[in-house]
Every structure is written in C-alpha cells, then in structure tokens.
Write an enzyme that holds these catalytic residues in place. Structure first.
Site, PDB file in Angstrom:
ATOM      1  N   PRO A  74      28.346  17.541 -12.777  1.00 49.53           N
ATOM      2  CA  PRO A  74      28.668  16.334 -13.218  1.00 49.53           C
ATOM      3  C   PRO A  74      27.429  15.935 -14.220  1.00 49.53           C
ATOM      4  CG  PRO A  74      27.520  16.325 -10.986  1.00 49.53           C
ATOM      5  CD  PRO A  74      28.007  17.614 -11.096  1.00 49.53           C
ATOM      6  N   CYS A 126      26.270  12.844 -16.954  1.00 50.53           N
ATOM      7  CA  CYS A 126      26.508  11.624 -17.544  1.00 50.53           C
ATOM      8  C   CYS A 126      26.717  11.703 -18.919  1.00 50.53           C
ATOM      9  CB  CYS A 126      25.168  10.814 -17.342  1.00 50.53           C
ATOM     10  SG  CYS A 126      24.779  10.260 -15.815  1.00 50.53           S
ATOM     11  N   ALA A 138      28.010  11.119 -12.854  1.00 50.44           N
ATOM     12  CA  ALA A 138      27.561   9.968 -11.970  1.00 50.44           C
ATOM     13  C   ALA A 138      28.068   8.781 -12.395  1.00 50.44           C
ATOM     14  CB  ALA A 138      25.974   9.878 -12.026  1.00 50.44           C
ATOM     15  N   TYR A 171      17.399   8.915  -7.632  1.00 48.88           N
ATOM     16  CA  TYR A 171      17.956   7.981  -7.657  1.00 48.88           C
ATOM     17  C   TYR A 171      17.950   7.234  -6.138  1.00 48.88           C
ATOM     18  CZ  TYR A 171      19.387   9.401 -12.165  1.00 48.88           C
ATOM     19  OH  TYR A 171      19.068   9.773 -13.512  1.00 48.88           O
ATOM     20  N   ARG A 228      25.165  16.106  -3.236  1.00 51.87           N
ATOM     21  CA  ARG A 228      24.052  16.541  -4.023  1.00 51.87           C
ATOM     22  C   ARG A 228      22.639  16.228  -3.571  1.00 51.87           C
ATOM     23  NH1 ARG A 228      23.694  17.649 -10.632  1.00 51.87           N
ATOM     24  NH2 ARG A 228      24.508  19.792  -9.823  1.00 51.87           N
ATOM     25  N   LEU A 271      19.850  26.469 -14.760  1.00 52.25           N
ATOM     26  CA  LEU A 271      19.510  27.507 -15.504  1.00 52.25           C
ATOM     27  C   LEU A 271      20.460  28.827 -15.131  1.00 52.25           C
ATOM     28  CD1 LEU A 271      15.811  26.892 -16.613  1.00 52.25           C
ATOM     29  CD2 LEU A 271      17.852  26.575 -17.749  1.00 52.25           C
ATOM     30  N   ARG A 308      24.222  22.296 -18.546  1.00 58.09           N
ATOM     31  CA  ARG A 308      24.273  22.502 -20.310  1.00 58.09           C
ATOM     32  C   ARG A 308      24.784  23.832 -21.069  1.00 58.09           C
ATOM     33  NH1 ARG A 308      17.748  21.748 -19.177  1.00 58.09           N
ATOM     34  NH2 ARG A 308      18.598  23.143 -17.402  1.00 58.09           N
TER      35      ARG A 308
HETATM   36  C1  FMN Z   1      23.923  15.862 -20.440  1.00 59.90           C
HETATM   37  C2  FMN Z   1      23.739  15.809 -18.866  1.00 59.90           C
HETATM   38  C3  FMN Z   1      24.090  15.082 -17.860  1.00 59.90           C
HETATM   39  C4  FMN Z   1      23.734  15.133 -16.459  1.00 59.90           C
HETATM   40  N1  FMN Z   1      24.293  14.081 -15.699  1.00 59.90           N
HETATM   41  C5  FMN Z   1      24.314  14.400 -14.380  1.00 59.90           C
HETATM   42  C6  FMN Z   1      24.872  13.641 -13.581  1.00 59.90           C
HETATM   43  O1  FMN Z   1      25.784  12.628 -13.790  1.00 59.90           O
HETATM   44  N2  FMN Z   1      24.800  13.715 -12.294  1.00 59.90           N
HETATM   45  C7  FMN Z   1      24.007  14.993 -11.717  1.00 59.90           C
HETATM   46  O2  FMN Z   1      23.855  15.107 -10.448  1.00 59.90           O
HETATM   47  N3  FMN Z   1      23.263  15.687 -12.662  1.00 59.90           N
HETATM   48  C8  FMN Z   1      23.473  15.431 -13.873  1.00 59.90           C
HETATM   49  N4  FMN Z   1      22.717  16.395 -14.941  1.00 59.90           N
HETATM   50  C9  FMN Z   1      22.164  17.671 -14.392  1.00 59.90           C
HETATM   51  C10 FMN Z   1      23.112  18.572 -14.368  1.00 59.90           C
HETATM   52  O3  FMN Z   1      24.393  18.479 -13.518  1.00 59.90           O
HETATM   53  C11 FMN Z   1      22.421  19.995 -13.933  1.00 59.90           C
HETATM   54  O4  FMN Z   1      21.993  19.846 -12.210  1.00 59.90           O
HETATM   55  C12 FMN Z   1      21.431  20.564 -14.571  1.00 59.90           C
HETATM   56  O5  FMN Z   1      21.545  20.222 -15.933  1.00 59.90           O
HETATM   57  C13 FMN Z   1      20.867  21.876 -14.343  1.00 59.90           C
HETATM   58  O6  FMN Z   1      21.861  22.595 -14.620  1.00 59.90           O
HETATM   59  P1  FMN Z   1      21.845  23.486 -16.238  1.00 59.90           P
HETATM   60  O7  FMN Z   1      20.463  24.201 -16.144  1.00 59.90           O
HETATM   61  O8  FMN Z   1      23.050  24.280 -15.907  1.00 59.90           O
HETATM   62  O9  FMN Z   1      22.123  22.432 -17.092  1.00 59.90           O
HETATM   63  C14 FMN Z   1      23.067  16.136 -16.171  1.00 59.90           C
HETATM   64  C15 FMN Z   1      22.485  17.010 -16.829  1.00 59.90           C
HETATM   65  C16 FMN Z   1      22.903  17.043 -18.482  1.00 59.90           C
HETATM   66  C17 FMN Z   1      22.319  18.364 -19.330  1.00 59.90           C
END
Ligand code: FMN
Length: 370
Positions: free
Chosen positions: A24, A26, A58, A184, A232, A303, A326
C-alpha cells in the site's frame, strides 16, 4: 511444488498467482477523501505490473484519521462512490485481486503532504484538525498534543472501521488489511511508549492489545467471511522500552485465533527516538519469526529490490510473500522482469502482448479478461 517467487499461494480463500504484492502506498491525491483520476492512473498502471495482489493505500475510516487532507477515505456514500468509479476503471482492464488498507492516523494525523514537508498542521490552522490518540503525548516535541480517546471515542472509531469494512465488502475488494503499523492509531495503542493509559486499554500487553483486537473483530465481522482480513504490524519500535518482536508474536497469535489470514511485517514509525539499521532485508527476520510462531501467511517488506533477493526470501521459507513499494514505483514492470529472469510467466494485457521479447516466448501467460 517447491516454493518460489512464481508459485501460487493462498491467503485464506484467495488464490494468488505468485508471491509478489504491491504494497500500500499513500498518494495524497484525494479530494476530501474521494479518489481522483490520479488513483485511476496509479492503480491502473500497477494493476498491469504482473504482481498477484494490488493493495490500495491507507484509507481513512473517518476524516480525522487521515494523515493529510489529501488522504483517501471511505467513510461516506460520496467517498464510496468515488472509489467505485476507480475500481470499475481498473477492473475493466485487469483481473488482479485488489486489497484495501483501512487506517486511522491517530496522533500522526493532520500533516502537510510529503512534498510540502510532512510537518503537523495544528488545529485551527487551514487544513488542520485536532488529533486523537490513546494518551495526550504528541509524536514530535513541538506538535500540538492529541486528545486521549474516551470510551465514546473508542466506540466511534471501532464502528467507523466496521462500517468502512462493510463498504469495502460492497465495493468487491478481495481482501482488507488493517493498518496497525508505522505509529498510527492502532500501533499507538500497542506501544508502551505512546500508550500511557491506566484503564483496561493500557498497561499490560493484554490491555494494550485490547483496542486493536476489538477493531480487528469488528472488521472481521463486517467484511464478507469468505474473503481474507490481514494485518500490517510494526514488529518493533526500534527504541528502548518500546513495542518489540516478542510482543508482536503474541499479538499475531491472538490475531490468528480471531481469524486473521495474513500478517505483514513492517517496523518503526512510532517514536522520534527510533534508530533503524536500514539495509536490504532489514525487516525479513521479523517475517521469519512470525512464520515460526504462527500458521499465518506472512508478508516480508522493506528494501526488497533484487530478483534473486526476493526469490531467496520465498525459497528459504522466510516469508510467503514479498511486498514491494518504492521498487515497483520505480519499475512498475518489476514482476515482468523478474519472471523473465527466472524463465517464469506473468499475465499481461492483450494490448501489450506484442511486446514479448522474441527470446522469451513463454513470458506472457494470459491476456486481459474480456
Ligand atoms: C509513497 C509511499 C507511500 C506509502 N504509503 C503507505 C501506506 O499507505 N500504508 C503502509 O502501510 N505503508 C505505506 N508505505 C510503506 C510501504 O508500503 C513499504 O512498507 C515501505 O516503503 C518499505 O518497502 P520498500 O522498501 O519496497 O519501499 C508507503 C511507502 C511509500 C514509498
């Protein structure tokens, strides 16, 4: 069949084609909680990624539960109708299962969007509102303090989660995820650093878990019983005296007993005192611990960017799924490229079938549903 990134797996009754989930994210691009054309673009292109599950960001269960004024919401007929239009567009062209994450930002609500600095907007300033939390301590030392929720407030928020879950059921979401991570509201109840209550919702681990578990039960009862509800968590606060993996395991076991289908192991976000050893796989040990201690389907996140890295997480049984955030924004065809790397296949839309590289004759398994 051996475990691998491109083997199917079930979350409850939901059969998923591979082990790659769009995490997810945002977008801060809603209009008074209503999804906009941006959501059609964003979810639309990720629906074509080849991942087996697309998570909607979210989504706030009441306006005060938004992180920023641009957050997506699902608290009214109006917000439900806007999301219905988005889903209709995405579903017209993709059969990917879609989950929605239900959230309340608690004391971390009422902020500017990230590209304007993410700082808190105090109540009475334009775009701001009064935040709520288990206890009146603010997140940042200079933030306007939240109001501690009383019994009426707890009931209102529990009911808001339930009615949003019912709306998500009506919209045909394939799964719901409860956001109990990243500092949160529900995480604020779990952590002894943010929950200083002296009633039955604070103090012992059992008391701190009470409100999040009540919310889980309310969602589970309101969302159709044949579709999974997942959670989560932040597996640790990365701060002394905070929430940690042992408490997370107890929480996960309690969730499992209540009918939770999967757990997604994130971390952090609760306190400015956190010290996170960020690096590839840094949260995978939490997924592994949850796999050992529960029978839940487990999602690893954080990551995970490389094909062999993701394959190893699944093949060694550290987790059942990897969630990408990401990395999949950067490369929305990451699952296509991973499938090409491993000689596996992904489903691709009919309109793009001609892009299949000549040396990869079996990359695309199916087209868009008619
Ligand atoms: C742009 C953006 C928005 C995010 N929004 C949420 C969200 O709405 N809910 C959530 O649980 N995590 C959110 N995260 C966290 C990601 O879901 C993820 O757990 C975190 O970025 C680590 O994963 P990654 O290294 O693949 O980016 C967000 C991350 C990014 C980069």
């Amino acid at each position: 069949m051996p475990n691998g990134l491109f083997t199917p797996f079930r979350i409850g009754s939901l059969e998923l084609r591979n082990r790659i989930i769009v995490s997810p994210m945002c977008q801060y691009s809603a209009d008074e909680g209503r999804a906009t054309d941006w959501h059609v673009i964003h979810l639309g292109h990720l629906a074509l990624s080849g991942a087996s599950l697309l998570s909607v960001e979210a989504t706030a269960v009441e306006p005060e539960g938004r992180i920023s004024a641009g957050d997506l919401g699902l608290w009214s007929d109006d917000t439900e109708a806007a999301l219905a239009r988005t889903l209709d567009s995405v579903r017209r062209w993709s059969d990917v299962p879609i989950a929605i994450q239900l959230a309340h930002a608690g004391r971390k609500a009422s902020t500017r969007v990230p590209w304007e600095g993410s700082t808190q907007i105090p109540p009475h300033a334009p775009g701001g509102w009064q935040t709520v939390a288990p206890s009146p301590q603010p997140f940042g030392p200079t933030d306007h303090p939240p109001i501690a929720l009383d019994r009426g407030g707890l009931r209102r928020i529990r009911e808001a989660f339930a009615s949003t879950a019912a709306r998500a059921g009506r919209l045909g979401f394939d799964a719901v995820q409860l956001h109990s991570a990243h500092g949160y509201l529900l995480h604020e109840f779990l952590s002894p650093l943010s929950n200083l209550r002296d009633d039955e919702y604070g103090g012992s681990l059992e008391n701190r878990m009470r409100f999040p578990l009540e919310v889980f039960d309310a969602i589970r009862a309101a969302f159709p019983g044949d579709r999974p509800v997942t959670v989560r968590v932040s597996a640790t606060d990365w701060a002394p005296g905070g929430w940690d993996i042992e408490q997370t395991l107890a929480f996960a076991q309690a969730l499992e007993r209540r009918g939770c289908s999967a757990i997604d192991a994130s971390s952090g976000g609760l306190t400015t005192a956190q010290r996170i050893p960020v690096g590839p796989n840094y949260q995978v040990p939490f997924a592994r611990a949850l796999k050992s201690a529960t029978g839940l389907a487990v999602v690893a996140v954080g990551l995970i960017t490389e094909f062999e890295q993701a394959e190893a997480i699944i093949a060694t049984g550290d987790a059942d799924f990897v969630a990408l955030a990401r990395g999949i924004l950067y490369d929305p065809r990451w699952p296509w490229h991973a499938a090409a790397h491993f000689g596996a296949s992904v489903s691709a839309p009919n309109q793009y079938l001609r892009s299949q590289p000549v040396r990869l004759r079996n990359l695309f398994s199916a087209g868009t549903p008619k």
